[in-house]
Design an enzyme around this catalytic site. Structure first.
Site, PDB file in Angstrom:
ATOM      1  N   HIS A 102      50.739  -9.331  10.351  1.00  0.00           N
ATOM      2  CA  HIS A 102      50.910 -10.262  11.460  1.00  0.00           C
ATOM      3  C   HIS A 102      51.974  -9.829  12.459  1.00  0.00           C
ATOM      4  CE1 HIS A 102      48.255 -12.652   8.957  1.00  0.00           C
ATOM      5  NE2 HIS A 102      47.809 -13.050  10.135  1.00  0.00           N
ATOM      6  N   GLU A 146      36.417 -14.805   5.050  1.00  0.00           N
ATOM      7  CA  GLU A 146      37.364 -13.687   4.981  1.00  0.00           C
ATOM      8  C   GLU A 146      37.644 -13.257   3.544  1.00  0.00           C
ATOM      9  OE1 GLU A 146      40.987 -14.873   6.961  1.00  0.00           O
ATOM     10  OE2 GLU A 146      40.938 -16.885   6.142  1.00  0.00           O
ATOM     11  N   ASP A 191      41.443 -10.075   6.671  1.00  0.00           N
ATOM     12  CA  ASP A 191      41.501 -10.364   5.244  1.00  0.00           C
ATOM     13  C   ASP A 191      40.257  -9.866   4.520  1.00  0.00           C
ATOM     14  OD1 ASP A 191      43.998 -11.585   4.670  1.00  0.00           O
ATOM     15  OD2 ASP A 191      43.370 -13.257   5.926  1.00  0.00           O
ATOM     16  N   CYS A 242      36.710 -12.997  14.407  1.00  0.00           N
ATOM     17  CA  CYS A 242      38.010 -13.196  15.061  1.00  0.00           C
ATOM     18  C   CYS A 242      39.106 -12.304  14.491  1.00  0.00           C
ATOM     19  CB  CYS A 242      38.433 -14.663  14.988  1.00  0.00           C
ATOM     20  SG  CYS A 242      38.772 -15.219  13.318  1.00  0.00           S
TER      21      CYS A 242
HETATM   22  C1  PEP Z   1      41.664 -12.477   9.617  1.00  0.00           C
HETATM   23  O1  PEP Z   1      41.985 -12.499   8.430  1.00  0.00           O
HETATM   24  O2  PEP Z   1      40.882 -11.631  10.103  1.00  0.00           O
HETATM   25  C2  PEP Z   1      42.195 -13.467  10.562  1.00  0.00           C
HETATM   26  C3  PEP Z   1      41.704 -13.594  11.770  1.00  0.00           C
HETATM   27  O3  PEP Z   1      43.220 -14.234  10.167  1.00  0.00           O
HETATM   28  P1  PEP Z   1      44.725 -13.726   9.880  1.00  0.00           P
HETATM   29  O4  PEP Z   1      44.860 -12.347  10.477  1.00  0.00           O
HETATM   30  O5  PEP Z   1      45.627 -14.707  10.525  1.00  0.00           O
HETATM   31  O6  PEP Z   1      44.802 -13.723   8.407  1.00  0.00           O
HETATM   32 MG    MG Z   2      42.892 -14.212   7.592  1.00  0.00          MG
END
Ligand code: PEP
Ligand code: MG
Length: 591
Positions: A198, A441, A465, A512
């Site tokens: 992140h 995910e 994920d 996403c």
């Molecule tokens: C993902 O896991 O692709 C996602 C969009 O959520 P995050 O990156 O916040 O886990």
């Molecule tokens: Mg995720």
């Protein structure tokens, strides 16, 4: 993203009368762009003293470097004595000073080289006691190093940085990154992390170049060093030469030119050459990102990561606070879709409460996202109340992260029903028709997508994920980052299964995760049947550019090959070749 940041604080020659040696470090590209600024070493250097890189000084700088070392040594003398029982500190002092004087190394590297010699000497003995002390020596030496790097007690403050700062650190957590002083931060490079941690995702949304997974670099930089961060290629250059600076100035201007061309197309539809429309939405981490959303021409918000509302704050936002934020967002989007994800705390995103709690041994397999609804039921209930109430101001969709089983969705829908009942009894207006979606995910969710699709109104594939859990590769761990391959045929097959189930139940499916922001993957995703993509706003221009130059026919052929490929690298080669042939200008900036 083609954004570049360049600050030319001072030509190198004006600061250092003689050019210092240029040194190149490699890591993983985390956020595209190029910046040129001055280093601020943040936090513990955490060097293990194995790789020591002497940093040269001029003869005229000897006395100043020795004075700097002596002042630090005095400050730390007590701890020095207590811990370094094996070190007769006067000897250490002498050795460091002699390196500065005779080898023309700066204070940090003279100290590092000396400590390494001590550690080597210890490891050559069979003395268990001394060997156990090696950890202590590293600790205290790291502290002295931090002081030499100029950290005051408590270290520098990330929310108030000097102009033109490039942060070099062992690690920056997502909450550290969210705090960065946006006026003065140009970019950063850290030892930990990978492209989908992140911290990297935030760097992209802040539009600052970043390089991650640069093992063992923090100890090799000192505050004030001149540095270039190349977030396209994952490189950091200390003391860039005049030739390097000229090369990068030229590269930046080429990229700026292409970016402004793509930017002009922001109001054009994302449509393939054979007429397939793709919906492009934005991922945001807070209401501050709204300006970017309208600038990039996003059709809606595909992912609002609400967990950032819970970080860098002493208390969790209450229902009214959240209600105001969500309502503001929905009103600002004027009827365009806004997909808000319920909190995904855990993993690398910790709030004030979980950060101080005992760390779990495997945070990504632990208490994260919707799994918190048992230990902290109020968290999800408060958020659902605020969301359903805000729903009256626009086209709200709520999505639940980390769904692994049907029973979880059933339980969450039951909570949603109870919350609606409460609101009704309290005579509070809310939208009972807010659509509910599941993030796909976790591989198990892909494999039961048919059953899940019957319960929800939409799917959103979280590839970050999905890749981590399919390939058993911790998305934070730079040591296994080479195995983190979104192009793995197994990932492709799981996306295909999910799309198939969504189509069967006539529900929309969006991607996403970061794969949606990578133009090299765009045609393959289209070919797999994904017609909705959500990404960091500044990635939209390139993705739109690729869609407008590719056909669905070619995309389907690519997807077919990707599904049957033996190896992720084969898929990547294919994807790159395609981009090179349809959009060579965009391919050239991807590096
Ligand atoms: C993902 O896991 O692709 C996602 C969009 O959520 P995050 O990156 O916040 O886990
Ligand atoms: Mg995720």
């Amino acid at each position: 993203m083609i954004d570049t940041a360049s600050a030319d604080p001072l030509p190198a020659a004006a600061v250092h009368p003689v050019e210092k040696k240029e040194v190149l470090f490699h890591g993983f590209p985390a956020s595209p762009g190029i910046c040129h600024g001055r280093v601020l070493v943040f936090g513990a250097a955490h060097t293990d003293f194995r790789e020591v890189d002497p940093i040269p000084i001029e003869a005229s700088e000897i006395d100043a470097e020795i004075a700097r070392f002596q002042s630090i040594e005095k400050r730390d003398a007590k701890i020095f004595d207590a811990h370094l029982l094996i070190v007769e500190d006067r000897l250490l002092h002498k050795e460091v000073v002699s390196r500065i004087r005779n080898e023309l190394c700066n204070a940090q590297s003279s100290f590092l080289l000396t400590i390494r010699r001590y550690l080597d000497a210890i490891s050559g003995t069979n003395d268990t006691y001394l060997n156990e002390r090696a950890g202590d020596i590293r600790d205290i030496a790291n502290r002295i190093l931090r002081n030499l790097n100029g950290d005051k007690d408590g270290g520098p403050s990330l929310d108030n940085l000097p102009e033109n700062t490039v942060v070099i650190a062992h690690d920056l957590t997502p909450s550290d990154t969210a705090m960065l002083d946006r006026r003065n931060i140009l970019g950063f490079a850290i030892e930990t992390g990978s492209k989908t941690c992140h911290t990297s995702i935030l760097a992209r949304s802040l539009r600052i170049p970043a390089v991650v997974g640069m093992r063992n670099i923090a100890g090799k930089f000192a505050n004030g060093d001149e540095v270039i961060v190349d977030g396209f290629l994952g490189m950091v250059i200390r003391n860039p030469s005049r030739e390097t600076l000229a090369f990068y100035r030229e590269k930046i201007s080429r990229k700026d030119e292409l970016y402004s061309i793509l930017q002009k197309e922001s109001s054009r539809a994302a449509e393939t050459t054979d007429g397939y429309r793709v919906k492009l939405c934005a991922n945001i981490e807070g209401a501050d990102d709204l300006e970017e959303v309208s600038r990039c021409g996003a059709e809606g918000i595909g992912l609002f990561r609400t967990e950032y509302l819970f970080m860098n704050t002493p208390v969790a936002p209450d229902e009214e606070t959240q209600y105001k934020i969500y309502s503001k967002l929905l009103r600002a989007m004027r009827g365009r879709a806004v997909t808000i994800r319920t909190v995904d705390l855990g993993g690398d995103k910790l709030d004030f409460a979980s950060a101080s709690a005992t760390r779990e041994p495997n945070p990504f397999l632990g208490l994260r996202a919707i799994r918190l609804c048992h230990e902290k039921p109020q968290l999800i209930r408060t958020q659902l109340r605020a969301l359903l109430r805000a729903g009256v101001y626009g086209d709200l969709r709520i999505m639940f992260p980390m769904v692994s089983s049907l029973s979880e969705i059933e339980e969450l829908l039951a909570i949603r029903d109870e919350v609606m009942e409460e609101l009704k009894n309290e005579n509070l207006p809310f939208d009972p028709k807010v659509r509910i979606g599941a993030m796909i995910e976790i591989p198990s969710a892909c494999l039961i997508a048919d059953a899940l699709a019957a319960k929800v109104d939409f799917f959103s594939i979280g590839s970050n994920d999905l890749v981590q859990y399919t390939l058993a590769v911790d998305r934070l761990n730079e040591r296994v980052a080479y195995l983190y391959r979104p192009s793995h045929p197994a990932v492709m097959e799981l996306i295909r299964l999910t799309v198939e189930a969504a189509k069967k139940h006539r529900i929309p499916v969006c991607v996403c995760g970061e794969i949606a922001a990578d133009p090299r993957f765009t045609p393959i995703l289209l070919g797999l049947g994904v017609l909705e993509l959500s990404m960091s706003p500044n990635a939209i221009a390139e993705v739109r550019g690729v869609i407008r130059k590719t056909s669905m026919l070619a995309s389907e052929q690519l997807a077919k090959i990707a599904l049957t490929a033996a190896d992720p690298e084969d898929v990547m080669v294919l994807a790159k070749e395609h981009i090179q042939s349809v959009a060579p200008d965009i391919a050239s900036i991807l590096g």
